[in-house]
Design an enzyme around this catalytic site. Structure first.
Site, PDB file in Angstrom:
ATOM      1  N   CYS A  82       0.818  -1.214   0.000  1.00  0.00           N
ATOM      2  CA  CYS A  82       0.000   0.000   0.000  1.00  0.00           C
ATOM      3  C   CYS A  82       0.859   1.275   0.000  1.00  0.00           C
ATOM      4  CB  CYS A  82      -1.020  -0.039   1.120  1.00  0.00           C
ATOM      5  SG  CYS A  82      -2.170  -1.394   0.833  1.00  0.00           S
ATOM      6  N   HIS A 169      -3.469  -5.499   1.495  1.00  0.00           N
ATOM      7  CA  HIS A 169      -2.743  -5.913   2.710  1.00  0.00           C
ATOM      8  C   HIS A 169      -2.737  -7.440   2.809  1.00  0.00           C
ATOM      9  CE1 HIS A 169      -2.079  -2.079   4.744  1.00  0.00           C
ATOM     10  NE2 HIS A 169      -3.239  -1.695   4.230  1.00  0.00           N
ATOM     11  N   GLU A 171      -1.484  -9.241   4.923  1.00  0.00           N
ATOM     12  CA  GLU A 171      -1.583  -9.694   6.321  1.00  0.00           C
ATOM     13  C   GLU A 171      -3.016  -9.701   6.832  1.00  0.00           C
ATOM     14  OE1 GLU A 171      -0.404  -6.936   5.244  1.00  0.00           O
ATOM     15  OE2 GLU A 171      -0.867  -5.237   6.541  1.00  0.00           O
ATOM     16  N   SER A 224       7.607 -12.400  39.138  1.00  0.00           N
ATOM     17  CA  SER A 224       6.282 -12.019  39.624  1.00  0.00           C
ATOM     18  C   SER A 224       5.315 -13.196  39.546  1.00  0.00           C
ATOM     19  CB  SER A 224       5.741 -10.874  38.771  1.00  0.00           C
ATOM     20  OG  SER A 224       5.436 -11.358  37.471  1.00  0.00           O
ATOM     21  N   GLY A 225       5.721 -14.231  38.824  1.00  0.00           N
ATOM     22  CA  GLY A 225       4.792 -15.332  38.603  1.00  0.00           C
ATOM     23  C   GLY A 225       4.021 -15.160  37.311  1.00  0.00           C
ATOM     24  N   GLY A 226       4.108 -13.973  36.719  1.00  0.00           N
ATOM     25  CA  GLY A 226       3.482 -13.746  35.416  1.00  0.00           C
ATOM     26  C   GLY A 226       4.280 -14.468  34.340  1.00  0.00           C
ATOM     27  N   VAL A 227       3.660 -14.636  33.178  1.00  0.00           N
ATOM     28  CA  VAL A 227       4.303 -15.463  32.157  1.00  0.00           C
ATOM     29  C   VAL A 227       5.596 -14.830  31.637  1.00  0.00           C
ATOM     30  CG1 VAL A 227       2.736 -14.577  30.365  1.00  0.00           C
ATOM     31  CG2 VAL A 227       3.973 -16.679  29.957  1.00  0.00           C
ATOM     32  N   ASP A 228       5.640 -13.519  31.457  1.00  0.00           N
ATOM     33  CA  ASP A 228       6.819 -12.912  30.842  1.00  0.00           C
ATOM     34  C   ASP A 228       8.062 -13.039  31.725  1.00  0.00           C
ATOM     35  OD1 ASP A 228       5.019 -12.228  28.909  1.00  0.00           O
ATOM     36  OD2 ASP A 228       4.874 -10.117  29.493  1.00  0.00           O
ATOM     37  N   SER A 229       7.915 -12.644  32.987  1.00  0.00           N
ATOM     38  CA  SER A 229       9.104 -12.708  33.842  1.00  0.00           C
ATOM     39  C   SER A 229       9.502 -14.161  34.093  1.00  0.00           C
ATOM     40  CB  SER A 229       8.900 -11.952  35.164  1.00  0.00           C
ATOM     41  OG  SER A 229       8.007 -12.628  36.011  1.00  0.00           O
ATOM     42  N   SER A 230       8.525 -15.058  34.125  1.00  0.00           N
ATOM     43  CA  SER A 230       8.851 -16.472  34.369  1.00  0.00           C
ATOM     44  C   SER A 230       9.639 -17.062  33.208  1.00  0.00           C
ATOM     45  CB  SER A 230       7.571 -17.289  34.555  1.00  0.00           C
ATOM     46  OG  SER A 230       6.868 -16.829  35.678  1.00  0.00           O
TER      47      SER A 230
END
Ligand code: XMP
Length: 511
Positions: A82, A169, A171, A224-230
């Site tokens: 585009c 597009h 995508e 923190s127990g969150g997925v990212d930091s784990s």
């Protein structure tokens, strides 16, 4: 750095992240950089193919966005989408005209060149063309590869230089067509192998972390127990073993069983070094008498940093700080090259003057990719698929003053809600589900007589990115069971209500 990389030069707009994800779904590693990245910087990254993508008005506007002209001299295959197509036309000697039509038009594309981008496809294809501006004349060296009644130049190509461009597009085309066009570009034109997988990501990331940290240095990580930091912690642990020191600060505002679950996984199962700090008393002391939501947030953020710093100082010789920054944070910051310290997530906002260098092994991954990496690393479902949880925890969901009693009530109600949702098989369908304790008490009645007790509010939403959200249409029988259990099992609660507001105008949390 993965063996093969595609670089998207971004002109803004809604679709760039989606395009990057689509390319990665084809097992090709892809990064997004601002459109004005210099050609020598692009070259240094050794991309195997480039894409110019985004929406940025007219290429003839005074303030029109452009690329470094030397990009066209790099000898790297190029796909313009585009605005990218129109820019290529203008920069390389063609012309562009306003079409005076709507944004997207359903139309039939007639393919004129069946090799290249359209190899293996039908000659006539239904697409939605982006029709505000159109290429009027192709630049020297280009041929028209597809046209439509509204757009004689709906796609163009210069096979010599491997320059391709499309007026739609790929995508967002939800048919297999868009995917086929991207596949043709990546594999047929640019000759990529498509061997980027979760396993190769883990291998590359572990090697890179080892190279960065070296043989002696140590790192700290706020778990923190969150997925990212784990996931970030487990990756770094794979790379440097016990030279990673995790710090888990329990501020007393976590969900039921959360601290125990996180610690038992990281300490007992993975044998990682985790310092667990139970700072509940400290945090509740600081929060005593505070009712204003912003004031609560500030106190928790500041105390979190203090406790984290104290613990990190005890470790002594750590040079690196591991953060679970993910790619949307990096793209949204607009400075893909700069190190971004997350200001409000996971570790509660660490100050920039911390004397650490950052390790962010997930900074180029999208959330669903982080989850797949987590699964491949053997993290349990409760961590990999855990709903997002605010850094200030349940303090956000207890309106008014936060007390031990109120936390206990909201924690128990929340646990019942999640247990029933999981039993019904709905947990993964929801972006978040949780209980709130508004500062409301009302009259109720039981066999023993009148009560004057708290109301619990329930919130459950679906969302893609938390920017907008819709409330979830729970089956009535499930709502009935949740309500019944909460009023029977949680002391001092005599009423349950369900929040049926979308975001906007509401937010997901109550505060
Ligand atoms: P709202 O309530 O603004 O929330 O619609 C949007 C998303 O952000 C989460 N949230 C936070 N996450 N630290 C976090 O890590 C925070 O301080 C914070 N506050 C809100 C919220 O749970 C929702 O997913």
């Amino acid at each position: 750095m993965p063996r093969e990389m595609v670089l998207i030069l971004d002109f803004g707009g809604q679709n760039t992240q989606l395009l990057a994800r689509r390319i990665r779904e084809l097992h090709v590693y892809c990064e997004v950089l601002p459109h004005n990245t210099r050609a020598d910087e692009v070259k240094a990254l050794q991309p195997k193919a480039l894409v110019l993508a985004g929406d940025a008005g007219s290429v003839y506007d005074k303030a029109a966005l452009g690329v470094d002209p030397a990009i066209y001299e790099l000898g790297i295959p190029l796909l313009g989408i585009c605005y990218g197509m129109q820019l290529m036309a203008k920069d390389l000697g063609g012309t562009v005209r306003g079409a005076g039509r709507g944004e997207l038009e359903e139309t039939v594309l007639t393919v004129r060149k069946m090799d290249g981008l359209f190899a293996g496809l039908e000659e006539k294809i239904n697409v939605r063309l982006s029709c505000k501006d159109l290429v009027a004349k192709v630049p020297p060296g280009f041929a028209v590869s597809a046209s439509a009644p509204e757009a004689p130049v709906a796609a163009m190509e210069d096979t010599q230089r491997q320059f391709y461009a499309v007026q739609f597009h790929p995508e967002v085309e939800n048919s297999s067509f868009g995917r086929a066009v991207l596949q043709n570009y990546l594999f047929r034109v640019a000759g990529l192998a498509g061997d980027w997988t979760v396993a190769s990501f883990i291998e590359d990331a572990v090697r890179q972390i080892r190279e960065t940290v070296g043989d002696d240095a140590h790192a700290v990580c706020g778990l923190s127990g969150g997925v990212d930091s784990s996931v970030a912690a487990v990756l770094v642990h794979r790379a440097i073993g016990d030279r990673l020191h995790c710090i888990f600060v329990d501020h007393g505002l976590l969900r039921k069983g959360e601290a125990k679950q996180v610690l038992s996984f990281f300490c007992d199962r993975l044998r990682m070094q985790v310092t667990a700090v139970d700072a509940t008393e400290h945090f509740l002391g600081k929060l005593a008498g505070v009712r204003d939501p912003e004031a609560k947030r500030k106190i928790i953020g500041a105390e979190f940093i203090r406790v984290f710093e104290q613990e990190a100082a005890k470790i002594g010789n750590a040079d690196y700080l591991v953060q679970g920054t993910v790619y949307p944070d990096v793209i949204e910051s607009g400075t893909a090259a700069a190190a971004v310290v997350k200001t409000h997530h996971n570790v509660g906002g660490l100050p920039e003057d911390l004397k650490f260098r950052l390790i962010e092994p997930l900074r180029y991954l999208f959330k669903d990719e982080v989850r797949r990496v987590g699964e491949a690393l053997g993290l349990p479902e409760e961590i990999v698929w855990r709903h997002p949880f605010p850094g200030p925890g349940l303090a956000v969901r207890v309106l008014g003053e936060v007390t031990r009693e109120k936390l206990e009530i909201v924690r128990e109600a929340d646990a019942i809600l999640l247990e029933e949702i999981k039993a019904y098989g709905l947990y993964r369908e929801l972006w978040q589900a949780f209980a709130i304790l508004p500062d409301i008490r009302s009259v109720g009645v039981t066999e023993e007589g009148r009560t004057y007790a708290y109301a619990i509010a329930l919130r459950a939403v679906t969302s893609q990115d938390a920017m907008t959200a819709d409330w979830y249409r729970f089956p009535y029988d499930l709502l009935a069971r949740i309500s019944d259990r909460i009023v029977r099992e949680v002391p001092r609660v005599n009423r349950v209500v369900y929040d049926i507001t979308a975001k906007p105008p509401a937010t997901i949390e109550w505060e």
